[in-house]
Structures are given as C-alpha cells and as structure tokens.
Design an enzyme around this catalytic site. Structure first.
Site, PDB file in Angstrom:
ATOM      1  N   HIS A 282       0.740  -1.243  -0.257  1.00 40.30           N
ATOM      2  CA  HIS A 282      -0.062   0.002   0.111  1.00 40.30           C
ATOM      3  C   HIS A 282       0.984   1.138  -0.075  1.00 40.30           C
ATOM      4  O   HIS A 282       2.130   1.422   0.442  1.00 40.30           O
ATOM      5  CB  HIS A 282      -0.829   0.054   1.194  1.00 40.30           C
ATOM      6  CG  HIS A 282      -0.168   0.207   2.560  1.00 40.30           C
ATOM      7  ND1 HIS A 282       0.269  -0.988   3.228  1.00 40.30           N
ATOM      8  CD2 HIS A 282       0.000   1.255   3.459  1.00 40.30           C
ATOM      9  CE1 HIS A 282       1.128  -0.539   4.341  1.00 40.30           C
ATOM     10  NE2 HIS A 282       0.851   0.715   4.355  1.00 40.30           N
TER      11      HIS A 282
ATOM     12  N   HIS B 221       5.767   5.835  -1.558  1.00 43.88           N
ATOM     13  CA  HIS B 221       6.623   4.980  -1.670  1.00 43.88           C
ATOM     14  C   HIS B 221       5.692   3.509  -1.336  1.00 43.88           C
ATOM     15  O   HIS B 221       4.748   3.544  -0.515  1.00 43.88           O
ATOM     16  CB  HIS B 221       7.934   4.890  -0.959  1.00 43.88           C
ATOM     17  CG  HIS B 221       7.813   4.760   0.453  1.00 43.88           C
ATOM     18  ND1 HIS B 221       7.388   5.884   1.060  1.00 43.88           N
ATOM     19  CD2 HIS B 221       7.547   3.751   1.422  1.00 43.88           C
ATOM     20  CE1 HIS B 221       7.082   5.426   2.281  1.00 43.88           C
ATOM     21  NE2 HIS B 221       7.555   3.952   2.421  1.00 43.88           N
TER      22      HIS B 221
END
Length: 177
Positions: free
Chosen positions: A21, A108
């Site tokens: 995620h 990220h």
C-alpha cells in the site's frame, strides 16, 4: 523479478503482496470518537484531486543507504497528484483537530524490512534490480483513497478497510471548434 531482490536481502521481512500500500498519512491510534472526523477529512480531501494515473519506478532505502532498514519502490508518475492529495488530507485533518507528524511526504511502497543484524544489500544491487523490472505493468488509475485500520500480529500487520473515499473523475475536455 522479486526473487532476484529476495536474494539481495535474504534475511528480510517481506511485505505480503495483499498488504502492499501507499500511505498518505499515518494516524497511529485513533479513538473511536475521532473516527468520524477522520472520515470527514478523507471525504473532503478526496474531492480536491481528480482521479490520476500512478506508475512505479525507482527504489531506495529508509532511513538511508548507510543504514538500510526498509527497501521501497518509488513512484515515477502520479507523485505530484499524491503530494496534493496528501497536503489536502493533512489540512483537512488539522481542521478537524488531528495533527500529523511533521516529516516530508515521500510516496513509496515498502517492499521489506531488513534486520539490523543482517548484511544490508548494496544500493547498486537494488538499483540494478529495480532497473531490470518492467514497471509499466504495475501502472494503475488512482480513483479513491481508503481509510485503513491495522492490527499487528505474528505474521505482520493485518489491514482492513474502514471507509472508501472516491476521487472525482477528471472532466472530459470539450472539443474545440
């Protein structure tokens, strides 16, 4: 693919594919009575950014390559949109009395956590791996944000969706005469 990276960081805790995620804001423990304020903030923030295309690319380490404890994949397209969405969410949370920690937003996906006792993979080896992957297959349209809860167990974090917040579709441009 990922098997080559696994050989570079063999003694690592890998993020399960279903748990990958991108975090816009980490809230920590939220009291049940504050959940409605968080959901309202997510609703309002989601209206500020139309749906957009996200692509992955590049890699890095947190906190640094000198002491890598987590390896991550970066964002090669959609980073500006993510940053705007993060800023809107931060502002809406603050308006609801919920403050986030002050650290720069860096979109990220965390791939793995590296044990402090294990030899760390080299930056060159990880960048070579990242450059060898066809990230175009991992591109996607971001059309919403999810408010998630996590519970830590022995296998790692267990995530569940609390609420979904749709981003508006980008308006079609009208043909010019």
């Amino acid at each position: 693919g990922i098997g080559n990276l696994a050989r570079l960081a063999g003694d690592a805790r890998w993020t399960r594919p279903e748990s990958l995620h991108l975090t816009l804001a980490f809230l920590g423990d939220v009291a049940q009575g504050r959940l409605a304020a968080v959901q309202t903030a997510a609703d309002r923030a989601s209206l500020t950014q139309p749906a957009f295309r996200l692509a992955l690319g590049g890699s890095g380490a947190f906190p640094s390559w000198d002491r890598p404890r987590a390896l991550w994949l970066g964002v090669s397209a959609g980073g500006e949109e993510l940053s705007r969405l993060h800023a809107a969410l931060r502002a809406e949370l603050a308006a609801g009395g919920i403050r986030l920690e002050e650290r720069p937003f860096h979109p990220h996906l965390t791939l793995c956590r590296v044990s402090p006792r294990a030899p760390a993979p080299s930056r060159e080896a990880v960048e070579r791996w990242s450059g060898s992957v066809n990230w175009a297959r991992a591109a996607a349209t971001v059309d919403g944000l999810l408010l998630m809860s996590s519970r830590l167990d022995r296998a790692g974090p267990d995530y569940s969706v609390v609420s979904r917040h749709r981003l508006p579709r980008e308006r079609e441009s009208s043909p010019q005469d």
